[in-house]
Design an enzyme around this catalytic site. Structure first.
Site, PDB file in Angstrom:
ATOM      1  N   THR A 192      -0.554 -21.637   2.235  1.00  0.00           N
ATOM      2  CA  THR A 192      -1.549 -20.957   1.451  1.00  0.00           C
ATOM      3  C   THR A 192      -2.980 -21.683   1.185  1.00  0.00           C
ATOM      4  OG1 THR A 192      -1.932 -19.777  -0.444  1.00  0.00           O
ATOM      5  CG2 THR A 192      -0.396 -21.289  -0.649  1.00  0.00           C
ATOM      6  N   GLU A 193      -3.862 -20.774   0.838  1.00  0.00           N
ATOM      7  CA  GLU A 193      -5.022 -21.396   0.589  1.00  0.00           C
ATOM      8  C   GLU A 193      -5.019 -21.878  -0.849  1.00  0.00           C
ATOM      9  OE1 GLU A 193      -8.412 -18.609   1.504  1.00  0.00           O
ATOM     10  OE2 GLU A 193      -9.328 -19.198  -0.268  1.00  0.00           O
ATOM     11  N   PHE A 214     -10.095 -19.966  -5.805  1.00  0.00           N
ATOM     12  CA  PHE A 214      -9.789 -19.363  -4.238  1.00  0.00           C
ATOM     13  C   PHE A 214     -11.066 -19.538  -3.508  1.00  0.00           C
ATOM     14  CE2 PHE A 214      -6.153 -17.306  -2.172  1.00  0.00           C
ATOM     15  CZ  PHE A 214      -5.343 -17.698  -2.749  1.00  0.00           C
ATOM     16  N   GLN A 222      -9.520 -12.141  11.198  1.00  0.00           N
ATOM     17  CA  GLN A 222      -9.428 -13.284  10.487  1.00  0.00           C
ATOM     18  C   GLN A 222      -8.781 -14.418  11.070  1.00  0.00           C
ATOM     19  OE1 GLN A 222      -8.345 -13.607   6.029  1.00  0.00           O
ATOM     20  NE2 GLN A 222     -10.680 -14.234   6.095  1.00  0.00           N
ATOM     21  N   ALA A 271       0.788  -1.271   0.093  1.00  0.00           N
ATOM     22  CA  ALA A 271      -0.014  -0.111  -0.090  1.00  0.00           C
ATOM     23  C   ALA A 271       0.930   1.201   0.146  1.00  0.00           C
ATOM     24  CB  ALA A 271      -0.958  -0.130   1.148  1.00  0.00           C
ATOM     25  N   LEU A 298       2.222 -19.567   7.545  1.00  0.00           N
ATOM     26  CA  LEU A 298       1.074 -19.725   6.664  1.00  0.00           C
ATOM     27  C   LEU A 298       1.221 -20.891   5.585  1.00  0.00           C
ATOM     28  CD1 LEU A 298      -1.780 -18.790   5.887  1.00  0.00           C
ATOM     29  CD2 LEU A 298      -0.806 -17.822   3.873  1.00  0.00           C
ATOM     30  N   HIS A 314      -4.606 -14.361  11.375  1.00  0.00           N
ATOM     31  CA  HIS A 314      -4.167 -14.101  10.025  1.00  0.00           C
ATOM     32  C   HIS A 314      -4.190 -12.807   9.418  1.00  0.00           C
ATOM     33  CE1 HIS A 314      -2.814 -15.067   5.920  1.00  0.00           C
ATOM     34  NE2 HIS A 314      -4.044 -14.632   5.450  1.00  0.00           N
ATOM     35  N   HIS A 330      -6.873 -17.847   9.800  1.00  0.00           N
ATOM     36  CA  HIS A 330      -6.672 -18.487   8.457  1.00  0.00           C
ATOM     37  C   HIS A 330      -6.717 -20.041   9.149  1.00  0.00           C
ATOM     38  CE1 HIS A 330      -4.889 -20.404   4.846  1.00  0.00           C
ATOM     39  NE2 HIS A 330      -5.031 -19.147   4.392  1.00  0.00           N
ATOM     40  N   ARG A 350     -12.682 -11.421   5.145  1.00  0.00           N
ATOM     41  CA  ARG A 350     -12.037 -11.280   3.965  1.00  0.00           C
ATOM     42  C   ARG A 350     -11.883 -12.384   3.079  1.00  0.00           C
ATOM     43  NH1 ARG A 350      -6.740 -11.645   2.101  1.00  0.00           N
ATOM     44  NH2 ARG A 350      -5.835 -12.663   4.308  1.00  0.00           N
TER      45      ARG A 350
HETATM   46  C1  LIG Z   1       1.546 -15.308   5.414  1.00  0.00           C
HETATM   47  C2  LIG Z   1       0.477 -14.364   4.933  1.00  0.00           C
HETATM   48  C3  LIG Z   1       0.194 -14.673   3.357  1.00  0.00           C
HETATM   49  C4  LIG Z   1      -0.952 -13.773   2.864  1.00  0.00           C
HETATM   50  N1  LIG Z   1      -1.232 -14.219   1.332  1.00  0.00           N
HETATM   51  C5  LIG Z   1      -2.198 -13.455   0.854  1.00  0.00           C
HETATM   52  C6  LIG Z   1      -2.607 -13.599  -0.485  1.00  0.00           C
HETATM   53  O1  LIG Z   1      -2.017 -14.710  -1.037  1.00  0.00           O
HETATM   54  N2  LIG Z   1      -3.445 -12.883  -0.941  1.00  0.00           N
HETATM   55  C7  LIG Z   1      -3.894 -11.738  -0.540  1.00  0.00           C
HETATM   56  O2  LIG Z   1      -4.614 -10.989  -1.192  1.00  0.00           O
HETATM   57  N3  LIG Z   1      -3.501 -11.372   0.744  1.00  0.00           N
HETATM   58  C8  LIG Z   1      -2.768 -11.910   1.612  1.00  0.00           C
HETATM   59  N4  LIG Z   1      -2.138 -12.003   2.643  1.00  0.00           N
HETATM   60  C9  LIG Z   1      -2.479 -10.544   3.198  1.00  0.00           C
HETATM   61  C10 LIG Z   1      -1.646  -9.472   2.838  1.00  0.00           C
HETATM   62  O3  LIG Z   1      -0.341  -9.925   2.538  1.00  0.00           O
HETATM   63  C11 LIG Z   1      -1.633  -8.152   3.632  1.00  0.00           C
HETATM   64  O4  LIG Z   1      -2.665  -7.941   4.150  1.00  0.00           O
HETATM   65  C12 LIG Z   1      -0.901  -7.109   2.848  1.00  0.00           C
HETATM   66  O5  LIG Z   1       0.354  -7.515   2.230  1.00  0.00           O
HETATM   67  C13 LIG Z   1      -0.745  -5.892   3.845  1.00  0.00           C
HETATM   68  O6  LIG Z   1       0.009  -4.960   3.100  1.00  0.00           O
HETATM   69  P1  LIG Z   1       0.112  -3.662   3.750  1.00  0.00           P
HETATM   70  O7  LIG Z   1       0.948  -2.690   2.719  1.00  0.00           O
HETATM   71  O8  LIG Z   1      -0.904  -3.043   4.196  1.00  0.00           O
HETATM   72  O9  LIG Z   1       1.296  -3.658   4.876  1.00  0.00           O
HETATM   73  P2  LIG Z   1       2.528  -4.239   5.036  1.00  0.00           P
HETATM   74  O10 LIG Z   1       3.199  -5.197   3.823  1.00  0.00           O
HETATM   75  O11 LIG Z   1       2.638  -5.163   6.401  1.00  0.00           O
HETATM   76  O12 LIG Z   1       3.449  -3.289   5.332  1.00  0.00           O
HETATM   77  C14 LIG Z   1       3.599  -2.273   6.660  1.00  0.00           C
HETATM   78  C15 LIG Z   1       4.545  -1.447   6.493  1.00  0.00           C
HETATM   79  O13 LIG Z   1       4.446  -0.657   7.522  1.00  0.00           O
HETATM   80  C16 LIG Z   1       5.946  -0.425   8.121  1.00  0.00           C
HETATM   81  N5  LIG Z   1       5.649   0.002   9.673  1.00  0.00           N
HETATM   82  C17 LIG Z   1       4.716  -0.429  10.204  1.00  0.00           C
HETATM   83  N6  LIG Z   1       4.379   0.290  11.533  1.00  0.00           N
HETATM   84  C18 LIG Z   1       5.237   1.167  11.225  1.00  0.00           C
HETATM   85  C19 LIG Z   1       5.868   2.272  12.266  1.00  0.00           C
HETATM   86  N7  LIG Z   1       5.358   2.434  13.545  1.00  0.00           N
HETATM   87  N8  LIG Z   1       6.747   3.245  12.014  1.00  0.00           N
HETATM   88  C20 LIG Z   1       7.299   2.809  10.579  1.00  0.00           C
HETATM   89  N9  LIG Z   1       7.012   1.965   9.891  1.00  0.00           N
HETATM   90  C21 LIG Z   1       6.063   0.957  10.269  1.00  0.00           C
HETATM   91  C22 LIG Z   1       6.501  -1.715   7.994  1.00  0.00           C
HETATM   92  O14 LIG Z   1       7.988  -1.414   8.197  1.00  0.00           O
HETATM   93  C23 LIG Z   1       6.137  -2.015   6.544  1.00  0.00           C
HETATM   94  O15 LIG Z   1       7.046  -1.450   5.685  1.00  0.00           O
HETATM   95  C24 LIG Z   1      -1.322 -12.759   3.386  1.00  0.00           C
HETATM   96  C25 LIG Z   1      -1.186 -12.460   4.762  1.00  0.00           C
HETATM   97  C26 LIG Z   1      -0.071 -13.289   5.313  1.00  0.00           C
HETATM   98  C27 LIG Z   1       0.099 -13.098   6.883  1.00  0.00           C
END
Ligand SMILES: Cc1cc2nc3c(=O)[nH]c(=O)nc-3n(C[C@H](O)[C@H](O)[C@H](O)COP(=O)(O)OP(=O)(O)OC[C@H]3O[C@@H](n4cnc5c(N)ncnc54)[C@H](O)[C@@H]3O)c2cc1C
Ligand code: SF4
Ligand code: FES
Lengths: 249, 567
Positions: free
Chosen positions: B244-245, B117, B230, B14, B242, B344, B232, B379
């Site tokens: 995976t699904e 999925f 959620q 994101a 994990l 999860h 998993h 989700r």
């Molecule tokens: C094992 C696993 C497998 C998954 N597989 C899937 C899938 O196949 N398909 C799917 O749709 N979803 C999947 N998900 C869910 C999905 O991966 C996550 O919801 C998504 O990647 C979150 O992305 P994000 O950019 O919101 O945050 P993240 O990728 O978690 O990034 C958070 C960022 O914030 C930074 N940060 C956090 N707090 C602070 C702070 N206080 N100060 C500075 N930096 C900070 C961290 O360093 C990091 O860079 C999976 C989740 C898990 C746990």
């Protein structure tokens, strides 16, 4: 039954900000149940015994590349190394070589990232984008599979004998990354972009000792990329001599 | 003082997507406590949903069908307008990621491959073997490098500075130098990910503490639907990594100790491909009723892939095979995988609208730390990677609009006084009492897994609320070992812990008050969905006394009237 064995962890300690304290090892004795990883044990040591110990970690599942270090003399990811797998009750942990130590097991990754950025590690296109996907055959996709697996952990960088004497050598991971794009059927980088690696700091610097292949936890084989890039450069040179290529922009 | 037009906290999908979209026009800084490619997004395995209709079995798939599946999967708690935006945008962002170099797996005709999925009527999940998060995050990091985005790697945000519902920037902590640095920003976007580590058994990275949600909440930003957590169905026993699904998508079976494919008892039509909440509960019931296997690391059931055959496992699930071999010594080609359900994903988070705006002017949130809400009470797999990229992208539009129309200047004085407050707080942690941060975290996460887990009921949640307030008391006495500010991860853990306590508290209170069962929130004492009283979002704000104040807000319904969720 869960059995716990007592282990001695000898951990390298150093603090860049206190250079007067020479690097040294500190020993920690801890009971570890079988199946536990080096990383999980490190976390316990930090939590329960010595909060001043510094090391990096994130995913604890061998995918993020944070926790590469030297474990009993061999470079690996702490999170995928089982304590019990060493057949020895002493585990020695040291930071990755070839990078400056910031504190304890944390090294300064800046040169590694600089080299990564230097090779232009991104898809370069000149054609207009199609409305949908750029088609790519399964075999074209497979060609880059191995390189795509790289988690940028710098294990290969730490293991590289060339880097230990030539710090501005580009290093194995960056070559693997570059080749990932050169081989990608969608990439359209002009071949002259490769000039920057056509020297002793570049692909010709490698002694092919294969240490990077031994160290890589993801079976990436950076040497294959180095050899592949050398071939591409030779072909490019031949074409240039015979005036076949019109190397635009 | 450091200053940016746009300050993005988080280098996951994101955060990077937003940065790439804004850096051509504005001065953008991305701040992340780990190098961006170490973000939790890297670990996503299974895939990302988009109705591309590439699969021979899904030629008539459309974004509207995707929206319906998502809304139904959400147990009708998702805001339907937001879901429609996400599903329409999905197709564009997946092509965009492909154009930027994302190496998706392919169908023989060269188009992006798609797999089935859970909870989806069509094979709609685009993937790259079982490394989808890895390839997406690398692609966005590569984009960010190509565009020269300014990244503050290994910087931690300590606090958000707001005043009268206007955001002025953050107080950050440079882990390498140990300096506490105020950063002024005209706009701030949180993309800080989920809060898995509030639970003892979680599939999440160790860094997923939810501190971003806690920081926003403490700064007065409302947070939404926190009780929806959620679980998993399939995480490895012991390490909880994990599985995976996609294993079930590719045809894996769930088997109990009587050698029975027990999903036939619960959801005969969808079997293993029912949505996650349902499969997780089914597994938990099997275990609770004594049909699980015993292992020193816990009770489990088997995920059997053997019938898929070695070639398919090696091609489609190579990462899973390696995880099983490295972490539990099981080769899924030869043996079933021992799994259990684990925390999860966090459906709840910072309360935002479809434009990623919060109640606080200049403050935005996207990705797992935000609650738009597109996932409602549950989700669907593959929708969260999608959420991060779509709303990372949409946040750019809102931020651009704000910067064009708003001339208010962030106030340095506010940042300086907040910085002093943070310095005092850190000093107190270093010279405080006798409590160790890790002990508090173990107790907190255990309470959450035991009492606010897959199955919940009044007495248990009451217990959790009592425990949390005791733990909050103990936190006042917390103490870290080393007085150095730099590279002090114990200190970092202690700082994050304070925010985790708040996050846990809002989860428990939301769960306590919600007297119904919906999606992932299952109350044994109120075991059906109650649309008359509870078709609404829970909103938590921090009160003057520091306790959460709860209110409710309507769910946006457009075209899909709530009906019973049958699979
Ligand atoms: C094992 C696993 C497998 C998954 N597989 C899937 C899938 O196949 N398909 C799917 O749709 N979803 C999947 N998900 C869910 C999905 O991966 C996550 O919801 C998504 O990647 C979150 O992305 P994000 O950019 O919101 O945050 P993240 O990728 O978690 O990034 C958070 C960022 O914030 C930074 N940060 C956090 N707090 C602070 C702070 N206080 N100060 C500075 N930096 C900070 C961290 O360093 C990091 O860079 C999976 C989740 C898990 C746990
Ligand atoms: S090539 Fe292998 S060792 Fe080198 S950075 Fe990539 S994954 Fe690590
Ligand atoms: S912690 Fe991520 S690779 Fe070891």
């Amino acid at each position: 039954m869960i059995t716990a064995n007592e282990y001695t962890f000898k951990i390298f300690r150093y603090d860049m900000k206190e250079p007067e304290v020479r690097p040294h090892f500190r020993s920690y004795r801890i009971k570890v149940i079988s199946g536990l990883t080096v990383l999980m044990t490190l976390l316990r040591i930090r939590d329960e015994i010595d909060g001043s110990l510094s090391f990096r970690s994130s995913c604890r599942s061998a995918v993020c590349g944070s926790c590469a270090m030297v474990i009993n003399g061999k470079i690996d990811l702490a999170c995928r190394s089982q304590v019990a797998s060493f057949g020895d009750n002493t585990i020695v942990l040291e930071p990755l070589p070839n990078l400056e130590i910031i504190k304890d097991l944390v090294v300064d990754m800046t040169p590694f990232w600089d080299m990564y950025e230097k090779v232009k590690p991104y898809l370069i296109r000149k054609s207009p984008e199609p409305e949908k996907e750029i088609h790519q055959g399964e075999d074209e996709r497979k060609r880059i599979d191995q390189n795509v697996n790289c988690i940028l952990c710098a294990s290969c960088y730490g293991a590289c004998p060339v880097l230990s004497r030539t710090p501005d050598y580009i290093g194995p991971a960056a070559f693997a990354k570059l080749e990932r794009f050169v081989l990608d059927s969608r990439d359209e980088r002009p071949l002259h972009f490769l000039e920057g690696i056509n020297n002793e700091k570049g692909v010709w610097g490698c002694d092919t000792m294969l240490r990077c292949i031994d160290a890589c936890p993801k079976d990436v084989r950076p040497i294959d990329s180095i050899v592949g890039l050398r071939k591409t450069l030779l072909k490019y040179k031949a074409k240039k001599i015979f005036g076949i290529t019109k190397d635009e922009d | 003082m450091l200053a940016h037009d746009v300050l993005i906290i988080g280098g996951g999908l994101a955060g990077l997507r937003a940065a790439v979209g804004l850096c051509d026009k504005y001065d953008v800084g991305v701040l992340s406590k780990v190098h961006p490619v170490r973000s939790h997004s890297i670990a996503a395995q299974g895939g990302i949903n988009a109705a591309l209709a590439n699969s021979p079995d899904g030629r008539d798939d459309t974004w509207k069908k995707h929206a319906f599946d998502t809304i139904k999967g959400s147990d009708y708690l998702a805001d339907q307008s937001a879901v429609e935006i996400m599903c329409r945008e999905a197709i564009k962002v997946v092509y965009e990621m492909e154009h930027w170099g994302c190496p998706f797996s392919r169908f023989p005709d060269g188009s992006i491959a798609q797999r089935p999925f859970g909870g989806a009527d069509y094979p709609r999940t685009c993937y790259s073997a079982d490394l989808t998060g890895h390839v997406l995050l690398n692609t966005l990091n590569e984009r960010a490098v190509a565009k020269g985005v300014r990244v503050y790697s290994e910087w931690f945000v300590l606090a958000l500075v707001t005043d009268n519902d206007v955001c002025h920037g953050v107080i950050a902590f440079d882990l390498k130098s140990g300096e506490i640095v105020p950063i002024l920003a005209k706009t701030t976007l949180f993309a800080t990910g989920g809060y898995g580590r509030v639970y003892l058994h979680s599939t999440n990275a160790l860094i997923n503490t939810g501190s971003g949600i806690g920081i926003a909440y403490k700064a007065g930003v409302p947070i939404k639907d926190m009780e929806f957590v959620q679980f998993h169905p399939t995480a490895l026993i012991g390490t909880n990594i994990l599985i995976t699904e996609a294993c079930r998508g590719e045809g894996g079976y769930l088997i109990n100790k009587d050698d029975e494919r027990f999903m036939a008892r619960y959801v005969p039509n969808a079997m293993e491909l029912a949505p996650r909440d349902i499969v997780s509960r089914s597994i938990q019931i099997e275990i609770d009723e004594g049909r699980g296997f015993e292992h020193p690391l816990g009770k489990y059931i088997n995920l059997d892939l053997r019938h898929l055959g070695a070639p398919k496992i090696l091609e489609k699930l190579p990462g899973i095979r390696n995880i099983c071999i490295d972490f539990i010594g099981v080769d899924p080609i030869l043996e079933p995988i021992p799994i259990m359900p684990c925390q999860h994903y966090s459906m709840g988070g910072i309360d935002t609208n479809e434009k990623c705006e919060t109640n606080v002017s200049g403050f935005y949130a996207a990705g797992e730390c935000a609650c738009v809400s597109v996932h409602g009470a549950n989700r669907l797999g593959g929708n969260s990677l999608l959420d991060t990229i779509v709303f990372g992208k949409l946040a750019c539009l809102a931020i651009d609009e704000h910067l064009r129309n708003n001339s208010a200047k962030p106030d340095e004085k506010l940042l300086i006084s907040k910085k002093e407050e943070m310095e005092k707080k850190i000093y107190k942690l270093m010279y405080g009492g006798n409590e160790k941060p890790y002990r508090i975290l173990v107790d907190l996460s255990k309470t959450m897994s035991d009492c606010v887990g897959i199955f919940r009921e009044k007495a248990g949640i009451e217990q959790a609320l009592m425990d949390i307030s005791k733990i909050k008391e103990r936190f006042r006495d917390v103490h870290v070992n080393s007085p150095k500010l730099y590279m002090n991860y114990e200190l970092l853990n202690a700082i994050e812990l304070e925010y985790m306590l708040e996050v846990a508290h809002t989860i428990a209170i939301g769960a306590y008050l919600r007297e119904e069962s919906r999606g992932a929130h299952f109350r044994k004492d109120f075991n059906t969905r109650n649309d008359t009283d509870w078709l609404k979002h829970t909103v938590a704000r921090i009160g003057k006394d520091g306790e959460p104040v709860i209110s409710y807000k309507d769910v946006v319904i457009t075209n899909y009237q709530p009906m019973e969720r049958k699979y």
